[in-house]
Design a protein around this motif. Sequence first.
Motif, short mmCIF file in Angstrom:
data_model
loop_
_atom_site.label_atom_id
_atom_site.label_comp_id
_atom_site.label_asym_id
_atom_site.label_seq_id
_atom_site.Cartn_x
_atom_site.Cartn_y
_atom_site.Cartn_z
N LEU A 165 0.82 -1.21 0.00
CA LEU A 165 0.00 0.00 0.00
C LEU A 165 0.86 1.26 0.00
O LEU A 165 0.57 2.22 -0.71
CB LEU A 165 -0.93 0.01 1.22
CG LEU A 165 -2.08 -1.00 1.25
CD1 LEU A 165 -2.91 -0.81 2.52
CD2 LEU A 165 -2.97 -0.86 0.02
N LEU A 166 1.93 1.25 0.79
CA LEU A 166 2.77 2.44 0.92
C LEU A 166 3.56 2.75 -0.35
O LEU A 166 4.07 3.85 -0.51
CB LEU A 166 3.71 2.29 2.12
CG LEU A 166 3.00 2.30 3.49
CD1 LEU A 166 3.98 1.97 4.60
CD2 LEU A 166 2.35 3.67 3.74
N LYS A 167 3.67 1.79 -1.26
CA LYS A 167 4.31 2.07 -2.54
C LYS A 167 3.43 2.98 -3.40
O LYS A 167 3.92 3.74 -4.24
CB LYS A 167 4.59 0.77 -3.30
CG LYS A 167 5.68 -0.09 -2.67
CD LYS A 167 5.86 -1.38 -3.48
CE LYS A 167 6.92 -2.28 -2.85
NZ LYS A 167 7.06 -3.56 -3.61
N ASP A 168 2.12 2.88 -3.18
CA ASP A 168 1.16 3.63 -4.00
C ASP A 168 0.53 4.81 -3.26
O ASP A 168 0.04 5.75 -3.89
CB ASP A 168 0.05 2.67 -4.47
CG ASP A 168 -0.89 3.30 -5.47
OD1 ASP A 168 -0.43 4.15 -6.27
OD2 ASP A 168 -2.08 2.96 -5.48
N ILE A 169 0.57 4.76 -1.92
CA ILE A 169 -0.12 5.77 -1.11
C ILE A 169 0.79 6.23 0.02
O ILE A 169 1.41 5.41 0.70
CB ILE A 169 -1.42 5.18 -0.49
CG1 ILE A 169 -2.26 4.47 -1.56
CG2 ILE A 169 -2.24 6.27 0.19
CD1 ILE A 169 -3.38 3.62 -0.99
N ASN A 170 0.88 7.54 0.22
CA ASN A 170 1.67 8.07 1.34
C ASN A 170 1.01 7.71 2.66
O ASN A 170 -0.23 7.64 2.77
CB ASN A 170 1.81 9.59 1.22
CG ASN A 170 2.73 9.99 0.08
OD1 ASN A 170 3.73 9.33 -0.18
ND2 ASN A 170 2.38 11.07 -0.61
#
Length: 340
Positions: A165-170
Motif C-alpha cells: 500500500l505504501l508504494k502507492d499511497i503516502n
Amino acid sequence: MTTLTSNQQTLLHQFKAKNKDILKPDTDDEYILRWLRAREWDLTKSEKMLRDSLAWRQRFETDEIMKWDPPEAVKKFSAGGYFGVNKQGIPIWYELLGRIDVRAVDVYTDILATVEANYPETLHCCYVINAPAIFPLLYSLVKPFLAPETRSKMRILGSNWKATLLKDINADQIPEHWGGTAKDADGNIYCESQICLGGPIPESYYLKNIQDNFDLTQFTTITINRGSSTYLDFKAEHPKSVLRWNFWTDNNDICFGIYRQTDAGKKSQNVQDMIQVVEPSRVNSHLVPEFGWIICDEPGIYIIHFDNTYSWVTAKKLSYLIEIAAPDNLKDLKVESTNF
C-alpha cells in the motif's frame, strides 16, 4: 490523453459520429473511451451500454443525486467511505467487506452491477487485504458483474500488504488501522469521521412489509401447514458448487437447515441418516429476508428443510429463491498470497 493505435482512433471517430445525437458538444474523448474499453472496442456493444446508461440516469434522475438525503440506516451502517488520495492524486475508497451485514449482500451485488454498467473504467486499482476464507465465494458471486478490465485491476495482498500500500499511497493518506499514520482529531485510528464502520443493522430498521419492497416474480411461494415441514432437494454436480438461498415468511419465523444425502440411490432418506451441513435453527425471516450460501464440498443431493413442526397453531407462508451453481473459475484473480 491516452495514446491510441490508428485502429482505435478510427473506432473512436466512428463512435462519436454514430452517437452524436446523445453526446454533448463538450464531451471529452477520455469519457467516450471508457465506454469503448468497457466493451473491448465493440462499437455496437459500447453504444448500447452508453444509451442504456443515459436512459438509467434519466429514469433515476442521477444528475440530482447530490440533493438526495440517504435513509438513516444507510448513513449509519453502510460500511466504507472516502479517505485520502494516492500518490497520483486519485481518491481512495475503503470498502469494509468484513463489516457488511450478511443480509445486505444482495443489495451490495446490485450496487456493484449498477456501478459497472454506468460508471465504466473508473477504477484505478483495487487492493484486497486480510481476505477471509469466504472471499473466493464472495468473489464468485460478484464476478459476473465485473468487466474483464475491472477484474485485471484487483490485487489480493498477502502478509506484506502494508508495504504494498505504501508504494502507492503516502502514509499520511491511510488511517493508522490500515497501515498509515492518519488519525481523527480525537485520535480515532479508523478515521470514523469519514469512514463508516458499518456492522449489524438493528431490527428497528427492518422492513415490515417485505412483499411490498421486492420483486416476487422469481420466487416460489408455498404454505407450510402447522405441525408440518417441507423438504427441497438440489443436486450439486461438481465439488465446490455454490448453494445460495433467499427467503422470507409472513408474520412468523421458520426453522431452517440443510443436509446432504448419504445414499443417492434412495428416493427418500430420513434426515437423521443424512449429513448435517447447516444446523437447523429458527430464523426471524418475517422481519428481514434470510440470505446465505454454502460451498458444497462434495457433489450430491442437498436437502433444504423448512420445519414448522414446532408450531401447532400457525401455518407459515414462505417465499423462496434457491439456486445451485458450479464453482466459478478464479484464475483471473492476481493472487499474491493464498492464505485466505
